[in-house]
Design an enzyme around this catalytic site. Structure first.
Site, PDB file in Angstrom:
ATOM      1  N   GLY A  14       2.954  -8.693  14.381  1.00 38.52           N
ATOM      2  CA  GLY A  14       4.146  -9.531  14.516  1.00 38.52           C
ATOM      3  C   GLY A  14       4.144 -10.914  13.892  1.00 38.52           C
ATOM      4  N   SER A  20       6.115 -17.918  13.737  1.00 33.99           N
ATOM      5  CA  SER A  20       5.860 -16.789  14.641  1.00 33.99           C
ATOM      6  C   SER A  20       4.759 -17.116  15.635  1.00 33.99           C
ATOM      7  CB  SER A  20       5.395 -15.558  13.857  1.00 33.99           C
ATOM      8  OG  SER A  20       6.360 -15.134  12.944  1.00 33.99           O
ATOM      9  N   ILE A  94       6.321  -8.245  19.148  1.00 29.52           N
ATOM     10  CA  ILE A  94       7.369  -7.533  18.419  1.00 29.52           C
ATOM     11  C   ILE A  94       8.626  -7.481  19.279  1.00 29.52           C
ATOM     12  CG2 ILE A  94       8.059  -5.282  17.488  1.00 29.52           C
ATOM     13  CD1 ILE A  94       5.064  -4.645  17.120  1.00 29.52           C
ATOM     14  N   TYR A 149       9.909 -12.102  27.942  1.00 33.69           N
ATOM     15  CA  TYR A 149      10.748 -13.242  28.332  1.00 33.69           C
ATOM     16  C   TYR A 149      11.357 -13.003  29.705  1.00 33.69           C
ATOM     17  CZ  TYR A 149      14.224 -16.847  28.343  1.00 33.69           C
ATOM     18  OH  TYR A 149      14.967 -17.912  28.722  1.00 33.69           O
ATOM     19  N   TYR A 159      21.134 -13.075  26.228  1.00 34.36           N
ATOM     20  CA  TYR A 159      19.926 -12.362  25.808  1.00 34.36           C
ATOM     21  C   TYR A 159      20.222 -10.880  25.550  1.00 34.36           C
ATOM     22  CZ  TYR A 159      14.826 -12.288  25.285  1.00 34.36           C
ATOM     23  OH  TYR A 159      13.547 -12.204  24.793  1.00 34.36           O
ATOM     24  N   LYS A 166      12.890  -6.011  27.644  1.00 39.24           N
ATOM     25  CA  LYS A 166      11.720  -6.730  28.169  1.00 39.24           C
ATOM     26  C   LYS A 166      11.312  -6.181  29.537  1.00 39.24           C
ATOM     27  CE  LYS A 166      10.804  -9.639  24.831  1.00 39.24           C
ATOM     28  NZ  LYS A 166       9.733  -9.225  23.891  1.00 39.24           N
TER      29      LYS A 166
HETATM   30  P1  NAI Z   1       9.228 -13.451  15.135  1.00 36.98           P
HETATM   31  O1  NAI Z   1      10.556 -13.094  14.601  1.00 36.98           O
HETATM   32  O2  NAI Z   1       8.390 -14.366  14.347  1.00 36.98           O
HETATM   33  O3  NAI Z   1       8.389 -12.130  15.470  1.00 36.98           O
HETATM   34  C1  NAI Z   1       8.968 -10.875  15.759  1.00 36.98           C
HETATM   35  C2  NAI Z   1       8.179  -9.851  14.954  1.00 36.98           C
HETATM   36  O4  NAI Z   1       8.543  -8.505  15.257  1.00 36.98           O
HETATM   37  C3  NAI Z   1       8.384 -10.035  13.448  1.00 36.98           C
HETATM   38  O5  NAI Z   1       7.137 -10.293  12.823  1.00 36.98           O
HETATM   39  C4  NAI Z   1       8.952  -8.696  13.025  1.00 36.98           C
HETATM   40  O6  NAI Z   1       8.636  -8.343  11.701  1.00 36.98           O
HETATM   41  C5  NAI Z   1       8.301  -7.786  14.057  1.00 36.98           C
HETATM   42  N1  NAI Z   1       8.926  -6.454  14.071  1.00 36.98           N
HETATM   43  C6  NAI Z   1      10.248  -6.150  14.188  1.00 36.98           C
HETATM   44  N2  NAI Z   1      10.418  -4.823  14.083  1.00 36.98           N
HETATM   45  C7  NAI Z   1       9.188  -4.269  13.926  1.00 36.98           C
HETATM   46  C8  NAI Z   1       8.707  -2.937  13.772  1.00 36.98           C
HETATM   47  N3  NAI Z   1       9.537  -1.878  13.755  1.00 36.98           N
HETATM   48  N4  NAI Z   1       7.371  -2.727  13.621  1.00 36.98           N
HETATM   49  C9  NAI Z   1       6.517  -3.769  13.616  1.00 36.98           C
HETATM   50  N5  NAI Z   1       6.912  -5.065  13.770  1.00 36.98           N
HETATM   51  C10 NAI Z   1       8.225  -5.299  13.916  1.00 36.98           C
HETATM   52  O7  NAI Z   1       9.528 -14.091  16.584  1.00 36.98           O
HETATM   53  P2  NAI Z   1       8.599 -14.472  17.823  1.00 36.98           P
HETATM   54  O8  NAI Z   1       9.410 -15.366  18.673  1.00 36.98           O
HETATM   55  O9  NAI Z   1       7.265 -14.923  17.380  1.00 36.98           O
HETATM   56  O10 NAI Z   1       8.499 -13.094  18.608  1.00 36.98           O
HETATM   57  C11 NAI Z   1       7.298 -12.540  19.062  1.00 36.98           C
HETATM   58  C12 NAI Z   1       7.452 -11.965  20.449  1.00 36.98           C
HETATM   59  O11 NAI Z   1       7.631 -13.020  21.387  1.00 36.98           O
HETATM   60  C13 NAI Z   1       8.643 -11.019  20.634  1.00 36.98           C
HETATM   61  O12 NAI Z   1       8.268  -9.955  21.493  1.00 36.98           O
HETATM   62  C14 NAI Z   1       9.645 -11.904  21.320  1.00 36.98           C
HETATM   63  O13 NAI Z   1      10.613 -11.185  22.042  1.00 36.98           O
HETATM   64  C15 NAI Z   1       8.708 -12.684  22.231  1.00 36.98           C
HETATM   65  N6  NAI Z   1       9.268 -13.889  22.823  1.00 36.98           N
HETATM   66  C16 NAI Z   1       9.879 -14.823  22.042  1.00 36.98           C
HETATM   67  C17 NAI Z   1      10.466 -15.936  22.593  1.00 36.98           C
HETATM   68  C18 NAI Z   1      11.208 -16.914  21.739  1.00 36.98           C
HETATM   69  O14 NAI Z   1      12.026 -17.694  22.278  1.00 36.98           O
HETATM   70  N7  NAI Z   1      10.955 -16.954  20.451  1.00 36.98           N
HETATM   71  C19 NAI Z   1      10.428 -16.190  24.061  1.00 36.98           C
HETATM   72  C20 NAI Z   1       9.710 -15.181  24.798  1.00 36.98           C
HETATM   73  C21 NAI Z   1       9.163 -14.064  24.187  1.00 36.98           C
END
Ligand code: NAI
EC number: 1.3.1.9
Length: 269
Positions: A14, A20, A94, A149, A159, A166
């Site tokens: 991810g 990220s 992810i 989350y 959301y 989630k």
């Molecule tokens: P991000 O957008 O940088 O990371 C999300 C990742 O999921 C990306 O690297 C994307 O390429 C990957 N992804 C999507 N579809 C995919 C697939 N089919 N196979 C493999 N990878 C895939 O955003 P972030 O915020 O770093 O997200 C990481 C995690 O943290 C997620 O689970 C998100 O829901 C969670 N999260 C994020 C918060 C926020 O406010 N940013 C708060 C709480 C949890």
């Protein structure tokens, strides 16, 4: 730095760009002495800047769509080859909702999008653990973490269906975590993180207002991506060996607040 992950081998899903959360985890894991493989969906390889991270941390990249069992099997096989042994830690970072992306309201989604969203955001975690468990690819006292989350427990209207995804993800962590703990002494937890300005985070409608609200509501303020990485490292380290089946809030105290004086000030001014 504390050498908390010296000699440990991992897989990090991810990391898309330097915002990220997974990117920060990779940087911190590298600083703490770990070796790991980076992975992301093939399309993200083209959109993001993961090569830069690989260079910086001396890691190899193996593309894998986390919804494809074939891709995950290939990823796990190649990772154990590259790293020269079983895996000690895995980060699932992810999330994606097609309904959010396409602007569909929660009350009237397109159900094909709903299905795709839970496959990517929740069932992918089951698939990853399935392959690791059935290939016996994890070392004893290994640690698996997914990011989640608080919309899994409380209502956050914008959301959308990610709230349901989630809740599903957190349930998989407990259910699979039981078998992983019983049979392989591997722990499985989710970290419930503050809103964080990343590509996925900013995809949520009204994100700017919401992140400010959470900041003023939390006694310690929002947790940053780097702080989330620090917490994740502690869960990968040997200092947390008996922590499992937990959903761990990493949110500056937000989840236990009713109201803060800062928020009240907006209504009494
Ligand atoms: P991000 O957008 O940088 O990371 C999300 C990742 O999921 C990306 O690297 C994307 O390429 C990957 N992804 C999507 N579809 C995919 C697939 N089919 N196979 C493999 N990878 C895939 O955003 P972030 O915020 O770093 O997200 C990481 C995690 O943290 C997620 O689970 C998100 O829901 C969670 N999260 C994020 C918060 C926020 O406010 N940013 C708060 C709480 C949890």
């Amino acid at each position: 730095m504390y050498n908390l992950l010296k000699g440990k081998k991992g897989i990090i899903f991810g990391a898309l760009d330097s915002n990220s959360i997974a990117w920060k985890v990779a940087e911190r894991a590298h600083e703490e002495g770990a070796e790991f493989v980076l992975t992301n969906a093939p399309i993200a390889m083209r959109m993001g800047t993961i090569n830069e991270l690989a260079e910086k941390t001396g890691s190899q990249i193996i593309p894998a769509d986390a919804t494809s069992m074939e891709d995950i099997e290939n990823l796990v096989e190649k990772s154990t080859e590259i790293l020269g042994g079983k895996i000690d830690f895995v980060l699932h970072s992810i999330g994606m909702s097609v309904n959010v992306r396409k602007g569909k309201h929660y009350t009237d989604p397109k159900y094909d999008f709903t299905t795709k969203g839970w496959d990517v955001s929740a069932v992918s975690f089951h698939k990853v653990m399935n392959v690791l468990y059935n290939k016996n690819a994890m070392n004893e006292w290994g640690s698996i973490v997914a990011l989640t989350y608080m919309a899994a427990q409380r209502v956050f209207p914008d959301y959308n269906d990610m709230a349901d995804n989630k809740a599903y993800l957190e349930s998989i962590a407990r259910s699979f975590g039981y078998f992983f703990g019983r049979d392989h002494k591997v722990r499985v937890n989710t970290i419930s993180q503050s809103p964080t300005a990343t590509t996925a985070g900013q995809g949520v409608k009204g994100f700017d207002g919401f992140i400010k609200y959470a900041e003023e509501m939390s006694p310690l303020g929002n947790a940053t991506a780097l702080e989330c990485a620090d917490y994740t490292i502690s869960l990968f380290s040997d200092l947390t060996k008996k922590v499992t089946l937990q959903n761990l809030f990493h949110d500056g105290g937000f989840s236990n607040m009713g109201v803060s004086t800062k928020i009240m000030d907006h209504f009494t001014e």
